[in-house]
Design an enzyme around this catalytic site. Structure first.
Site, PDB file in Angstrom:
ATOM      1  N   ILE A  12       0.840  -1.210   0.000  1.00  0.00           N
ATOM      2  CA  ILE A  12       0.000   0.000   0.000  1.00  0.00           C
ATOM      3  C   ILE A  12       0.870   1.253   0.000  1.00  0.00           C
ATOM      4  CG2 ILE A  12      -1.961   1.172   1.072  1.00  0.00           C
ATOM      5  CD1 ILE A  12      -2.597  -1.448   2.524  1.00  0.00           C
ATOM      6  N   ALA A  82       5.085  -1.715   8.771  1.00  0.00           N
ATOM      7  CA  ALA A  82       4.546  -2.679   9.725  1.00  0.00           C
ATOM      8  C   ALA A  82       4.879  -4.085   9.255  1.00  0.00           C
ATOM      9  CB  ALA A  82       3.022  -2.535   9.823  1.00  0.00           C
ATOM     10  N   THR A 124      -5.986  -0.706  10.635  1.00  0.00           N
ATOM     11  CA  THR A 124      -6.736  -1.777   9.977  1.00  0.00           C
ATOM     12  C   THR A 124      -8.064  -2.049  10.677  1.00  0.00           C
ATOM     13  OG1 THR A 124      -6.687  -4.175   9.624  1.00  0.00           O
ATOM     14  CG2 THR A 124      -5.293  -3.356  11.363  1.00  0.00           C
ATOM     15  N   TYR A 152      -0.946  -9.982  15.287  1.00  0.00           N
ATOM     16  CA  TYR A 152      -0.890  -8.853  14.348  1.00  0.00           C
ATOM     17  C   TYR A 152      -1.904  -7.772  14.728  1.00  0.00           C
ATOM     18  CZ  TYR A 152      -2.215  -6.047  10.302  1.00  0.00           C
ATOM     19  OH  TYR A 152      -2.555  -4.991   9.486  1.00  0.00           O
TER      20      TYR A 152
HETATM   21  P1  NAD Z   1       3.457  -4.799   3.434  1.00  0.00           P
HETATM   22  O1  NAD Z   1       3.869  -5.920   4.333  1.00  0.00           O
HETATM   23  O2  NAD Z   1       3.266  -5.048   1.983  1.00  0.00           O
HETATM   24  O3  NAD Z   1       4.523  -3.622   3.561  1.00  0.00           O
HETATM   25  C1  NAD Z   1       5.107  -3.238   4.779  1.00  0.00           C
HETATM   26  C2  NAD Z   1       6.360  -2.437   4.456  1.00  0.00           C
HETATM   27  O4  NAD Z   1       6.921  -1.980   5.713  1.00  0.00           O
HETATM   28  C3  NAD Z   1       7.443  -3.255   3.758  1.00  0.00           C
HETATM   29  O5  NAD Z   1       7.970  -2.527   2.668  1.00  0.00           O
HETATM   30  C4  NAD Z   1       8.501  -3.449   4.831  1.00  0.00           C
HETATM   31  O6  NAD Z   1       9.812  -3.553   4.319  1.00  0.00           O
HETATM   32  C5  NAD Z   1       8.331  -2.186   5.673  1.00  0.00           C
HETATM   33  N1  NAD Z   1       8.800  -2.348   7.048  1.00  0.00           N
HETATM   34  C6  NAD Z   1       8.525  -3.396   7.880  1.00  0.00           C
HETATM   35  N2  NAD Z   1       9.173  -3.220   9.045  1.00  0.00           N
HETATM   36  C7  NAD Z   1       9.856  -2.029   8.947  1.00  0.00           C
HETATM   37  C8  NAD Z   1      10.699  -1.310   9.832  1.00  0.00           C
HETATM   38  N3  NAD Z   1      10.986  -1.784  11.059  1.00  0.00           N
HETATM   39  N4  NAD Z   1      11.224  -0.139   9.417  1.00  0.00           N
HETATM   40  C9  NAD Z   1      10.958   0.334   8.169  1.00  0.00           C
HETATM   41  N5  NAD Z   1      10.161  -0.312   7.294  1.00  0.00           N
HETATM   42  C10 NAD Z   1       9.615  -1.479   7.680  1.00  0.00           C
HETATM   43  O7  NAD Z   1       2.154  -4.200   4.100  1.00  0.00           O
HETATM   44  P2  NAD Z   1       0.867  -3.514   3.421  1.00  0.00           P
HETATM   45  O8  NAD Z   1      -0.126  -4.551   3.114  1.00  0.00           O
HETATM   46  O9  NAD Z   1       1.330  -2.560   2.397  1.00  0.00           O
HETATM   47  O10 NAD Z   1       0.325  -2.692   4.683  1.00  0.00           O
HETATM   48  C11 NAD Z   1       0.796  -1.380   4.943  1.00  0.00           C
HETATM   49  C12 NAD Z   1       0.101  -0.855   6.189  1.00  0.00           C
HETATM   50  O11 NAD Z   1      -1.309  -0.845   5.977  1.00  0.00           O
HETATM   51  C13 NAD Z   1       0.336  -1.713   7.432  1.00  0.00           C
HETATM   52  O12 NAD Z   1       0.475  -0.849   8.535  1.00  0.00           O
HETATM   53  C14 NAD Z   1      -0.934  -2.539   7.554  1.00  0.00           C
HETATM   54  O13 NAD Z   1      -1.190  -2.853   8.909  1.00  0.00           O
HETATM   55  C15 NAD Z   1      -1.967  -1.570   7.011  1.00  0.00           C
HETATM   56  N6  NAD Z   1      -3.167  -2.180   6.380  1.00  0.00           N
HETATM   57  C16 NAD Z   1      -3.027  -3.146   5.420  1.00  0.00           C
HETATM   58  C17 NAD Z   1      -4.170  -3.647   4.789  1.00  0.00           C
HETATM   59  C18 NAD Z   1      -4.064  -4.700   3.695  1.00  0.00           C
HETATM   60  O14 NAD Z   1      -5.105  -5.208   3.266  1.00  0.00           O
HETATM   61  N7  NAD Z   1      -2.889  -5.028   3.205  1.00  0.00           N
HETATM   62  C19 NAD Z   1      -5.430  -3.167   5.166  1.00  0.00           C
HETATM   63  C20 NAD Z   1      -5.525  -2.203   6.165  1.00  0.00           C
HETATM   64  C21 NAD Z   1      -4.373  -1.698   6.753  1.00  0.00           C
HETATM   65  O1  DAU Z   2      -8.552  -6.376   6.972  1.00  0.00           O
HETATM   66  C1  DAU Z   2      -7.337  -5.747   6.774  1.00  0.00           C
HETATM   67  C2  DAU Z   2      -6.219  -6.767   6.836  1.00  0.00           C
HETATM   68  O2  DAU Z   2      -6.304  -7.530   5.652  1.00  0.00           O
HETATM   69  C3  DAU Z   2      -4.845  -6.123   6.982  1.00  0.00           C
HETATM   70  O3  DAU Z   2      -4.769  -5.467   8.210  1.00  0.00           O
HETATM   71  C4  DAU Z   2      -3.738  -7.174   6.879  1.00  0.00           C
HETATM   72  O4  DAU Z   2      -2.473  -6.550   6.875  1.00  0.00           O
HETATM   73  C5  DAU Z   2      -3.912  -7.929   5.577  1.00  0.00           C
HETATM   74  O5  DAU Z   2      -2.945  -8.959   5.487  1.00  0.00           O
HETATM   75  C6  DAU Z   2      -5.319  -8.526   5.489  1.00  0.00           C
HETATM   76  O6  DAU Z   2      -5.498  -9.573   6.491  1.00  0.00           O
HETATM   77  P1  DAU Z   2      -6.267 -10.941   6.159  1.00  0.00           P
HETATM   78  O7  DAU Z   2      -5.826 -11.943   7.140  1.00  0.00           O
HETATM   79  O8  DAU Z   2      -7.717 -10.697   5.994  1.00  0.00           O
HETATM   80  O9  DAU Z   2      -5.649 -11.221   4.688  1.00  0.00           O
HETATM   81  P2  DAU Z   2      -5.075 -12.552   3.998  1.00  0.00           P
HETATM   82  O10 DAU Z   2      -4.853 -12.220   2.564  1.00  0.00           O
HETATM   83  O11 DAU Z   2      -3.961 -13.152   4.770  1.00  0.00           O
HETATM   84  O12 DAU Z   2      -6.329 -13.546   4.098  1.00  0.00           O
HETATM   85  C7  DAU Z   2      -7.583 -13.196   3.531  1.00  0.00           C
HETATM   86  C8  DAU Z   2      -8.543 -14.333   3.841  1.00  0.00           C
HETATM   87  O13 DAU Z   2      -8.136 -15.487   3.082  1.00  0.00           O
HETATM   88  C9  DAU Z   2      -8.530 -14.776   5.291  1.00  0.00           C
HETATM   89  O14 DAU Z   2      -9.855 -15.153   5.680  1.00  0.00           O
HETATM   90  C10 DAU Z   2      -7.632 -15.997   5.320  1.00  0.00           C
HETATM   91  C11 DAU Z   2      -7.856 -16.609   3.935  1.00  0.00           C
HETATM   92  N1  DAU Z   2      -6.697 -17.316   3.386  1.00  0.00           N
HETATM   93  C12 DAU Z   2      -5.503 -16.674   3.336  1.00  0.00           C
HETATM   94  C13 DAU Z   2      -4.387 -17.320   2.833  1.00  0.00           C
HETATM   95  C14 DAU Z   2      -3.041 -16.609   2.792  1.00  0.00           C
HETATM   96  C15 DAU Z   2      -6.838 -18.621   2.909  1.00  0.00           C
HETATM   97  O15 DAU Z   2      -7.942 -19.204   2.949  1.00  0.00           O
HETATM   98  N2  DAU Z   2      -5.731 -19.243   2.410  1.00  0.00           N
HETATM   99  C16 DAU Z   2      -4.508 -18.666   2.360  1.00  0.00           C
HETATM  100  O16 DAU Z   2      -3.533 -19.321   1.911  1.00  0.00           O
END
Ligand code: NAD
Ligand code: DAU
Length: 338
Positions: A12, A82, A124, A152
């Site tokens: 993101i 994160a 989140t 987490y």
């Molecule tokens: P991601 O794991 O793809 O990216 C995390 C980034 O943070 C990576 O580039 C990593 O190298 C960097 N990082 C980790 N530890 C670090 C440190 N100690 N110092 C500096 N950089 C560091 O995660 P994402 O999916 O892009 O999520 C980004 C943010 O959004 C997170 O805070 C996550 O909780 C939040 N979020 C994610 C989702 C989702 O669906 N992916 C939804 C809601 C909120």
């Molecule tokens: O809701 C926001 C969150 O969404 C963020 O805060 C997290 O950083 C992000 O990773 C995501 O969390 P989820 O646990 O919802 O996402 P994930 O893609 O890991 O899993 C999505 C759903 O799919 C969950 O119900 C678990 C399921 N799943 C996931 C994996 C990796 C499977 O069934 N099989 C799999 O192999």
């Protein structure tokens, strides 16, 4: 204006960096320590952009962070950095507390010391716990109590509380956004949608936890980035904003949509052991951000999932490189017994 974007080499954060450089006259310093989830190749197209600078560093390194704030004189801090994967937090919680809680506290101290105009915490919907499948009338609002399930989400809730305490105790101008599940380009292929796309393309088994009935509320990543920017520009200091688009699908439905689009058979679906503490349903009520800031998601799921699949089809080298590295050991450890 100069922004510090932490975690900008991740999913993101990188999409947010692209959005800022494309649509705002803002100088962007991206700080990332390039964990397994951070990828410098993601940022290759903006490395030479005159308003962009990449700095490799760790948000948990207090001395380094203080020096960076002193040198760069940021106006705004947006903290994406994160540990973000629930399954990894179940396996090894400690790093989640170090990065997500301690790292946030170190950034908050620096923001306070250096009179930052706004500190925005990217949080989140998982901090609200989950909702039952048989109550589709229930949604998370900003007033829903925090009730976390995984290490987490607990670490994210801990950091949210710290951020709020820096507002109430020290008057640090903060905002917090709590978003639902994102999907789109540059998502690490350990997460459901890119995992399914990359494995289906290779005709590999698709691991579905439990029954596959768990529901997530999917939002296209650019819509999230736009919402964050609106909150920073026009949101109320001290407030929390939920971000989501009433776009709920069960995991099984998402997988079937992807398989249909890729012309791959449903027989690839393999039911595996459920995630420990697996949240049943996430669903955001985005009424506040709509009412106060006029935000609405712009990308319907049918369009967003096509854009995402096309991106993964057209950028195979990006994810194939990831899949061939350390990730192989992770996949073996995580799914090897199934
Ligand atoms: P991601 O794991 O793809 O990216 C995390 C980034 O943070 C990576 O580039 C990593 O190298 C960097 N990082 C980790 N530890 C670090 C440190 N100690 N110092 C500096 N950089 C560091 O995660 P994402 O999916 O892009 O999520 C980004 C943010 O959004 C997170 O805070 C996550 O909780 C939040 N979020 C994610 C989702 C989702 O669906 N992916 C939804 C809601 C909120
Ligand atoms: O809701 C926001 C969150 O969404 C963020 O805060 C997290 O950083 C992000 O990773 C995501 O969390 P989820 O646990 O919802 O996402 P994930 O893609 O890991 O899993 C999505 C759903 O799919 C969950 O119900 C678990 C399921 N799943 C996931 C994996 C990796 C499977 O069934 N099989 C799999 O192999």
């Amino acid at each position: 204006m100069k922004y510090l974007v932490t975690g900008g080499a991740g999913f993101i954060g990188s999409n947010y960096v692209f959005y800022l450089l494309d649509s705002k006259e803002i100088d962007v310093v991206c700080l990332d320590n390039l964990t397994y989830a951070g990828n410098l190749s993601t940022l290759k197209d903006v490395m030479d952009h005159p308003r962009f600078k990449f700095v490799k560093g760790d948000i948990t390194d207090r001395e380094f962070i203080n020096k960076l704030f002193e040198d760069e004189k940021f106006d705004v801090v947006v903290n994406f950095a994160a540990e973000s994967h629930v399954d990894r937090s179940i396996d090894n919680p400690a790093i989640f507390l170090e990065t997500n809680v301690m790292g946030t506290q170190i950034l908050l101290d620096a923001a306070l010391k250096h009179d930052i105009k706004r500190y925005h915490q990217v949080s989140t919907d998982e901090v609200y716990g989950d909702l039952p499948l048989d109550r589709p009338d229930l949604f998370f609002t900003e007033d829903t109590p925090l009730r976390t399930s995984s290490p987490y989400s607990s670490s994210k809730a801990g950091s949210d509380l710290l951020v709020q305490s820096y507002y109430k105790t020290y008057g640090l101008p903060i905002t917090i956004s709590r978003c639902s599940n994102n999907y789109g380009p540059y998502q690490f292929p350990e997460k459901l949608i890119p995992l399914i796309i990359s494995r289906a393309l290779a005709d590999e088994k698709l691991p579905i936890y439990g029954t596959g009935e768990n529901v997530r509320d999917w939002l296209y990543v650019t819509d999230h980035c736009k919402a964050i920017q609106l909150i920073i520009e026009n949101g109320t200091v001290g407030d929390v904003y939920n971000i989501g688009g009433h776009n709920e699908f069960s995991n099984l439905d998402v997988v079937k949509i992807i398989l249909e689009r890729l012309h791959k058979p449903e027989s690839l679906i393999t039911y595996v052991s459920d995630r420990k503490g697996h949240d049943m349903r996430y669903a955001i009520d985005p009424e506040k951000i709509h009412r106060e800031l006029g935000w609405l998601p712009e990308t319907p799921f049918a369009e967003g999932i096509n854009l995402t699949i096309d991106w993964y089809l057209n950028n195979k080298e990006w994810w194939e490189e990831i899949l061939s590295g350390e990730y192989q050991n992770y996949y073996e450890k995580m799914y090897g017994q199934e």
